[in-house]
Design a protein around this motif. Structure first.
Motif: not given
Ligand code: GLV
Ligand code: MN
Ligand code: MN
Length: 424
Positions: A101-103, A135-138, A225-227, A298-300, A366-369, A392-394
């Protein structure tokens, strides 16, 4: 179900929801493996999914094409051709071992709404465009939001030379997919072409379920932020090198990971940190790991909080590497600020929710979009649909038919009652 059978008017009918659920299942059947849903950017499955979505768009009365990054783009003209559009969308790539469902829910629901308008012969004083972002998930390459960044005109061409885990560059993957990497600029849209961007998405969290509501209005999309980290020590024989003389990169990575967890767990303001990928080299039972690569996410709730936390975590990782005599390479692969949803779009979404008989609950994401990229050319609004257990992501990700239908009815109302705000 064919377009001609779509009928939202009958009492107790969930025809929009039924079409959406059928299509969610059809799309979910397109996967790298049967057992674990994975539809990764620019793979053959990704291409098959794009073709399926193009067909649905055309069946819904839209002109449709694939743009230069692999976004599926459909357009339903307004009451005269060439009008600015209300853009609707979400992504059709997935994570590995994903839920279905995600997307896709956002893409498929938007198409079903247009199909319903088309069936009734209804044209609006603006065009509607639906985009299935590629591509949203990267997942495949180090960067993310590639589809929506191309549309927003912020695609960073330097990522084209970057390789996936098999060493295939994005440039070559685009060519194999049938796209021209030198024309990504042509996917960009201008702010004047858009009246706004609205995305319907599953909540991916437990709030709507706890409140017993099928839908909600999103207030903001949290930044991230992703590293990518790489620790290099010294590989060696597992039987001969005494413990005190080792420079084991994997033990160093393990210390970094538990430090990140501890740091985020003791934060009282919603900080979250994840190491979702790790690779140890050379990767054999009897060899001390000489090099380890891992990712950090990392997210906040606020940008300031996230930036401070990232700086702190980086300092701690540097200290661990130094203490263990490991060389450290740490690169920021993705950084997105928190994106607030536009107040005027929140009001229109809340009005549509209320008109469907539900309390218009506001909640953050909290999730990215894709809205994180679209904000550069349009005001952004988001509508969340409840998902079971907030999972989600599952593969257990699940949306009830009635909730998919409620989301579609709300989105259709938003479209039909849409009044352009300050985007233009
Ligand atoms: C995308 O699903 C994300 O929040 O990483
Ligand atoms: Mn996702
Ligand atoms: Mn998503």
């Amino acid at each position: 179900m064919s377009e001609m059978e779509v009928d939202t008017a009958g009492p107790g009918k969930l025809v929009l929801g039924e079409q959406i659920v059928d299509r969610i299942n059809e799309l979910a059947a397109i996967s790298e493996t049967k057992e674990h849903l994975a539809r990764i950017f620019l793979t053959p499955e990704h291409r098959l999914a794009a073709d399926m979505i193009l067909t649905w768009m055309r069946d819904a009365g839209m002109s449709a094409h694939l743009d230069a990054i692999g976004n599926v783009c459909g357009r339903y003209e307004g009451d005269r051709p060439g009008l600015p559009c209300l853009m609707l969308g979400s992504h059709y790539d997935t994570v590995r071992d994903a839920g279905k469902w995600d997307g896709p829910l956002g893409v498929i629901t938007a198409i079903s709404c247009v199909a319903d308008l088309n069936r009734r012969g209804k044209r609006l004083p603006f065009a509607i465009e639906v985009v299935g972002f590629a591509d949203e998930e990267g997942v495949r390459f180090a960067s993310t939001l590639l589809g929506s960044r191309a549309v927003a005109g912020t695609f960073d061409e330097s990522v084209l030379v970057g390789g996936d885990r098999d060493g295939i560059s994005m440039r070559d993957a685009l060519k194999t997919f049938g796209l021209d990497p030198d024309h990504i600029g042509a996917a960009a849209r201008a702010r004047r072409e858009l009246l706004g961007y609205i995305e319907l998405h599953i909540e991916q969290g437990p709030v709507l379920e706890a409140k017993n509501l099928p839908v909600g209005v999103v207030t903001a999309i949290a930044g991230a932020t992703r590293m990518a980290a790489r620790l290099t020590g010294m590989a060696g024989h597992a039987g001969t090198v005494p413990m005190a003389l080792r420079r084991d990169a994997l033990v160093g990575a393990a210390e970094c990971i538990s430090t990140i967890e501890e740091f985020c767990r003791t934060d009282e303001n919603g900080l979250v940190g994840t190491v979702g990928y790790i690779q140890a080299m050379p990767g054999a039972t009897n060899v001390i790991p000489g090099q380890v690569s891992f990712t950090i996410d990392i997210r906040a709730p606020t940008d300031m909080h996230r930036k401070r936390a990232v700086a702190d975590i980086v300092r701690r990782i540097e200290a661990i590497a130094k203490g263990r005599k490991l060389a450290l390479q740490l690169d920021v692969t993705h950084e997105n600020r928190t994106v607030p949803c536009a107040p005027w779009l929140k009001v229109q979404i809340a009005d549509a929710i209320a008109a469907e008989g539900f309390a218009p609950l506001e909640l953050p994401s909290g999730a990215g979009h894709d809205g994180m990229a679209m904000i550069d050319i349009a005001d952004v609004g988001m509508l969340f649909v409840r998902c079971r257990g907030g999972i989600s992501h599952h593969p257990d990700e699940h949306v009830e038919l009635a909730d998919a239908d409620a989301g579609a009815r709300v989105l259709l109302r938003v479209i039909e009652n849409f009044r352009a705000g300050e985007n233009v």
